[in-house]
Structures are given as structure tokens and as C-alpha cells.
Write an enzyme that holds these catalytic residues in place. Structure first.
Site, short mmCIF file in Angstrom:
data_model
loop_
_atom_site.label_atom_id
_atom_site.label_comp_id
_atom_site.label_asym_id
_atom_site.label_seq_id
_atom_site.Cartn_x
_atom_site.Cartn_y
_atom_site.Cartn_z
N HIS A 1 0.81 -1.12 -0.06
CA HIS A 1 0.04 -0.07 -0.14
C HIS A 1 0.96 1.22 0.12
CE1 HIS A 1 -4.10 -1.70 0.72
NE2 HIS A 1 -3.17 -2.76 0.85
N ASP B 1 3.27 9.32 -0.61
CA ASP B 1 2.03 8.76 -0.36
C ASP B 1 2.07 7.36 -1.31
OD1 ASP B 1 -0.15 8.19 1.25
OD2 ASP B 1 -0.57 10.14 1.23
C1 GDG Z 1 -2.27 3.70 3.33
C2 GDG Z 1 -1.14 4.46 2.43
C3 GDG Z 1 -2.81 4.36 0.45
C4 GDG Z 1 -8.55 9.83 8.36
N1 GDG Z 1 -8.96 10.66 9.19
C5 GDG Z 1 -10.22 10.16 9.59
C6 GDG Z 1 -10.58 9.01 8.59
N2 GDG Z 1 -9.64 8.81 7.66
C7 GDG Z 1 -9.60 8.24 6.64
C8 GDG Z 1 -9.64 8.79 5.35
C9 GDG Z 1 -9.05 7.67 4.42
C10 GDG Z 1 -8.09 7.08 5.21
O1 GDG Z 1 -8.40 7.49 6.64
C11 GDG Z 1 -6.62 7.68 5.07
O2 GDG Z 1 -6.11 6.86 3.97
P1 GDG Z 1 -5.01 7.51 3.14
O3 GDG Z 1 -4.84 6.54 1.76
O4 GDG Z 1 -5.09 8.94 2.71
O5 GDG Z 1 -3.74 7.22 3.78
P2 GDG Z 1 -3.13 5.91 4.64
O6 GDG Z 1 -3.88 5.87 6.08
O7 GDG Z 1 -1.70 6.41 5.15
O8 GDG Z 1 -3.17 4.72 3.97
C12 GDG Z 1 -1.78 5.26 1.36
C13 GDG Z 1 -3.71 3.65 1.38
O9 GDG Z 1 -2.98 2.81 2.60
C14 GDG Z 1 -4.82 2.67 0.78
O10 GDG Z 1 -3.72 1.66 -0.08
O11 GDG Z 1 -3.82 5.20 -0.25
O12 GDG Z 1 -0.87 5.70 0.38
O13 GDG Z 1 -0.22 5.47 2.98
O14 GDG Z 1 -10.08 6.93 3.99
O15 GDG Z 1 -10.90 9.19 5.23
N3 GDG Z 1 -11.68 8.31 8.98
C15 GDG Z 1 -12.47 8.70 9.75
N4 GDG Z 1 -12.34 9.71 10.60
C16 GDG Z 1 -11.39 10.52 10.37
O16 GDG Z 1 -11.04 11.30 11.62
N5 GDG Z 1 -13.77 7.87 9.88
#
Ligand code: GDG
Length: 471
Positions: free
Chosen positions: A157, A365
Site C-alpha cells: 500500500h 504517499d
Molecule cells: C495507506 C497508504 C494508501 C482519516 N481521518 C479520519 C478518517 N480518515 C480516513 C480517510 C481515508 C483514510 O483514513 C486515509 O487513507 P490514505 O490513503 O489517505 O492514507 P493512509 O492511512 O496512510 O493509507 C496510502 C492507503 O493505504 C490505501 O492503500 O492510499 O498511500 O499510506 O479513508 O478518510 N476516517 C474517519 N475519521 C477520521 O477522522 N472515519
């Protein structure tokens, strides 16, 4: 259809989706597994005095959730240690934050062995096994040692870094060799895939075939890019839920006559939060006419808070947001709302929709799902503008965003100015192109293409696997 066995460090049962689960992997798998009957296995998040491999299982929507407890030393060496103090920083290009401690590597191998031994009895002959992320790179090799012959796939990821970084890791060859126990290795983008191939060719004299087959260490695997997406349909429904609408109204009431800029990120140094605040500070400085006209909301739920680096970052962000508010706030306006709490997913949808600008500026990312969620939540008749870092995997797909270098405060400031003054016609044109991509390349397309490619390895006819990014 064969059963799918998914393994990831933590599991997040669909029923618990929402406030309890923050993080891209949990979001994607909770959505992706809902339509699959199978098993999702991982660490329970709890510790036990002596590891005994006892499985706790529950069933939700036809998915068996199976978890196991780990010992405290496992958590320290494997999770906080090798995964989050070694691989996470290194794979996000933060060699300065990378700890190379031998005990971490031992704990990492031990937990991967334990995971494999625990799940082994649940694997039936027709199952396919899909292992996720940097915590579990050697698990496929451990399953092979236990005689598992089923197709086993691995998906990373996070980014695969440049060869020059990988080689700073003691025992990097063993780590990469472990990937050759899989039938299929998936990366988020062609950029990370190319970096992996570069390592294989230049560091271990491997060979890369035209058809996605990669040979090294006397073994072969297949590797391809499978860009992850969001559950766009589910998100569109969430936007119109009562909780989302309530949140939208709250935001709108709080920003009457003002434009809101939103950032949503786990509190992590890879997300470029400090640089983002500096970019916003620069914007307030360079474009005084916008002061009082804007409000930036940064939601940053705490994550991995027992790792020192994260506590340090938190302290720096507290100071920086305080400094900007101190310098620019007025009696009836403050430029930044900086919040460490965790919102429900439907509330987030309402917040995104109320924001004129989505500011997504990670320094590095794998993909970034927030960028996609922001787009999915917009009002088609009056959409906001996405500002996206060129160093997010998502930038390869989302070319109609305003793409910026997050290390440059001037560029971030200029992009903010451009986004806030963009006319409706241009906003709609850009948003439509982005939205079509988010819907087309959603989490189901990601899961289905990976699973199909993994299935195809059963009768590997030498066909190309995966799909390249449609860019
Ligand atoms: C890894 C990789 C890749 C955030 N704050 C809250 C909340 N979130 C949710 C967001 C989003 C998720 O968390 C974050 O996803 P990201 O993709 O931005 O980043 P990582 O957590 O680092 O994920 C990344 C991912 O895996 C998938 O393969 O895209 O590059 O690093 O869904 O909405 N959700 C809630 N409350 C919050 O305050 N419910």
C-alpha cells in the site's frame, strides 16, 4: 468462485467501519471484502503474556473475521519496531528517521512466522491468499515453508522506494527475496513498480520479462500496478446521509461568507502537515486580501502515538498552528482550526462537501484516498478544487487537480490563490474528469483486477497481469 483469504496487520470488520477505523488500508479492505465470502485475518490489537496462536473468530456479512493476540515484545519489535520505525520511514524516503535495530528484524520475522502458522489450518485447497502491506512481506515465504501451494498474492500500500534507499537496509536482499515466494506482487503505481524492477535488475541481476514476469534469486514472480480506489458508491450515499448533512450545515454556519480549505490526514510525517501549514502561512502573508475570507480546517487524528517521532511531530504542529493563529487571528476570526479528533466517515463526507478547496499535500504517499474522497463528496453543480501533491501516487491518475510540490510554500500559496479564484466553469470541468476517474477506478475494480490476476497465475499462460494506470 474460490474463497479469498485476506491477511493484514489489523482487521477492521465491516460492522465497525466508521469512527473506529482510520486508515486507508482498513477503509479499502472493509469495502472490498463486503462482496466476497472469505476470511480476513490479522492481529487483534491486544496483547497476551504467552503467544498461543488461539484464533478468535466472528462472522459479519459472510466474512469470517479471525484475529490473534500478540506478545508485548512482538508489538514492540514487529509493529512499533520494524514496521513503523524501519520500513515506514524508509519507504517514505525518510532515511533520517529510519531505525536499523537488529532486534526489530528478529521480531518481524517471528511475527510473520506466527501469523503463517496460525492461519495455515484455515487454508483450504481452492482458496487464494492475499497478503497486505509492509508489515507482512515475509509471510508468503513462511506459508510456502509450511507447504501452502495455493496462489498467494501480496499488495504494497505504500511506495516502493528508489534502489539507493532500499540498499541502506541491512538484509535488504532477504526482504526482497521474500517477495519471490508470491505468485503476484502488486504496487499502487507504475512509479513504485519501476523502482522495484530497477532494484531487481541492478542490485540482484534479476530479469524483467515483457509480460510482467520477474526472475531473481532462482525464482520468479509477477509484478504489476493496481491503483487502489475508494468505494465511490458508498461514499456518494454517505454524502447524503443525515449525519453528513448536519455536519455540512455546521460547517456552512461556521464559515458564512468564507471559503473553507480542508485537510484530512492521520497525524503522520509522510503527510506533509508542517509543510502544508507553512504553505498556508505563506498564502496569508502573500495575499492579504484573502485574510478573513478563508478558514483552514485540518483534521489530524492521532496515529502511532507511542512512537517518539509521532509525539515530536504532534508538538511541532501544535506550536505551528498556534503561531499562525497568534499572528493572524482577529477577535472574530481565526485562520486555522486544527483538530486531533477522529470523525465518523459520514461526518467527514459532509465536511469535504462544505470545503471549497481540498488540500492534499503529502511528501510521499503510496496512493492517498483522501484526494479521492474529497472529489467524490463534491456538489456536481458547484464543486470545490483539489490541490494535490505530485508525490502522492494519486497524482498519476488525478491530473486535473492542481498539482503542487508540497516542499515549496510559494507553490502551495499560489495554488491556494488559484483554487480560490477559479471560476465555476473551470471547477466543473476539472471536477468531472476527476470524478469519472474516481468512479471508474474504484475499490471494487482494484480488488477484482488483483484477484483476477492472482487467479490467472493458477494456470499461468504467460499473459500480462495487472493493468497499467490509464494516464
Ligand atoms: C495507506 C497508504 C494508501 C482519516 N481521518 C479520519 C478518517 N480518515 C480516513 C480517510 C481515508 C483514510 O483514513 C486515509 O487513507 P490514505 O490513503 O489517505 O492514507 P493512509 O492511512 O496512510 O493509507 C496510502 C492507503 O493505504 C490505501 O492503500 O492510499 O498511500 O499510506 O479513508 O478518510 N476516517 C474517519 N475519521 C477520521 O477522522 N472515519
Amino acid at each position: 468462485m474460490s474463497r479469498l483469504i485476506v491477511v493484514s496487520n489489523r482487521v477492521s470488520p465491516p460492522a465497525e467501519e466508521g469512527a473506529a477505523s482510520v486508515g486507508g488500508l482498513a477503509m479499502a479492505l472493509a469495502a472490498g471484502l463486503r462482496q466476497y465470502k472469505g476470511v480476513w485475518f490479522g492481529w487483534s490489537g491486544r496483547t497476551t503474556e504467552h503467544f498461543d496462536g488461539a484464533l478468535a473468530t466472528t462472522e459479519t456479512d459472510g466474512v469470517t473475521i479471525a484475529t490473534v493476540d500478540l506478545e508485548e515484545i512482538d508489538v514492540q519489535e514487529y509493529y512499533n519496531g520494524y514496521a513503523n520505525k524501519t520500513l515506514w520511514p524508509l519507504f517514505h524516503y525518510r532515511i533520517d528517521l529510519t531505525a536499523y535495530d537488529r532486534s526489530f528484524g528478529e521480531g518481524y520475522d517471528r511475527v510473520n512466522r506466527r501469523f503463517a502458522e496460525t492461519i495455515r489450518p484455515l487454508i483450504e485447497p481452492d482458496d487464494i491468499v492475499w497478503i497486505h502491506d509492509y508489515h507482512l512481506i515475509p509471510m508468503g515465504r513462511e506459508l510456502r515453508r509450511l507447504g501452502v501451494k495455493n496462489p498467494i498474492g501480496f499488495f504494497l500500500h505504500i511506495p516502493w522506494p528508489a534502489r539507493q534507499l532500499v540498499t541502506t537496509l541491512p538484509r535488504h536482499r532477504q526482504l526482497v527475496e521474500a517477495l519471490f515466494a508470491y505468485d503476484l506482487v502488486g504496487f499502487q503505481t507504475t512509479e513504485w513498480l519501476d523502482a522495484f524492477k530497477d532494484y531487481v535488475v541492478h542490485e540482484v541481476e534479476g530479469r524483467v520479462g515483457e509480460d510482467g514476469r520477474i526472475e531473481a534469486f532462482g525464482a520468479s514472480t509477477r509484478a504489476a500496478a493496481f491503483p487502489i480506489g475508494i468505494d465511490a458508491k458508498e461514499f456518494a450515499t454517505a454524502v447524503h446521509s443525515p449525519a453528513a448533512m448536519r455536519m455540512y450545515d455546521r460547517m456552512a454556519a461556521n464559515t458564512v461568507f468564507r471559503s473553507m480549505i480542508v485537510g484530512v490526514d492521520r497525524l503522520d510525517y509522510s503527510k506533509g502537515l508542517e509543510e502544508r501549514l507553512l504553505g498556508y502561512e505563506r498564502f496569508l502573508q502573500d495575499y492579504p486580501e484573502y485574510r478573513r475570507e478563508v478558514f483552514m480546517l485540518q483534521i489530524a487524528p492521532l496515529s502511532r502515538d507511542d512512537v517518539d517521532t509521532y509525539q515530536d511531530l504532534r508538538a511541532r504542529l501544535d506550536a505551528l498552528s498556534g503561531r499562525i493563529n497568534g499572528a493572524y487571528a482577529d477577535a472574530d476570526w481565526s485562520p486555522i482550526g486544527y483538530v486531533n479528533r477522529n470523525y465518523r466517515r459520514d461526518e467527514l463526507a459532509g465536511i469535504y462537501r462544505a470545503a471549497r478547496v481540498g488540500l492534499v499535500t503529502p511528501l510521499r504517499d503510496g496512493m492517498n484516498l483522501v484526494a479521492k474522497e474529497y472529489v467524490a463528496a463534491q456538489n456536481p453543480d458547484d464543486p470545490g478544487v483539489l490541490i494535490l501533491s505530485r508525490f502522492a501516487g494519486a497524482a498519476l491518475q488525478m491530473k486535473d487537480a492542481l498539482i503542487v510540490n508540497p516542499f515549496s510554500p510559494e507553490e502551495v500559496a499560489e495554488a491556494l490563490k488559484r483554487a480560490l479564484s477559479m471560476d465555476r466553469e473551470e471547477r466543473i470541468r476539472r471536477w468531472r474528469a476527476l470524478y469519472n476517474g474516481v468512479v471508474r477506478e474504484d475499490v471494487n475494480a482494484w480488488r477484482d483486477s488483483f484477484v483476477a490476476a492472482l487467479e490467472a497465475t493458477r494456470t499461468d499462460g504467460g499473459q500480462p497481469v495487472g493493468r497499467s494506470l490509464r494516464t
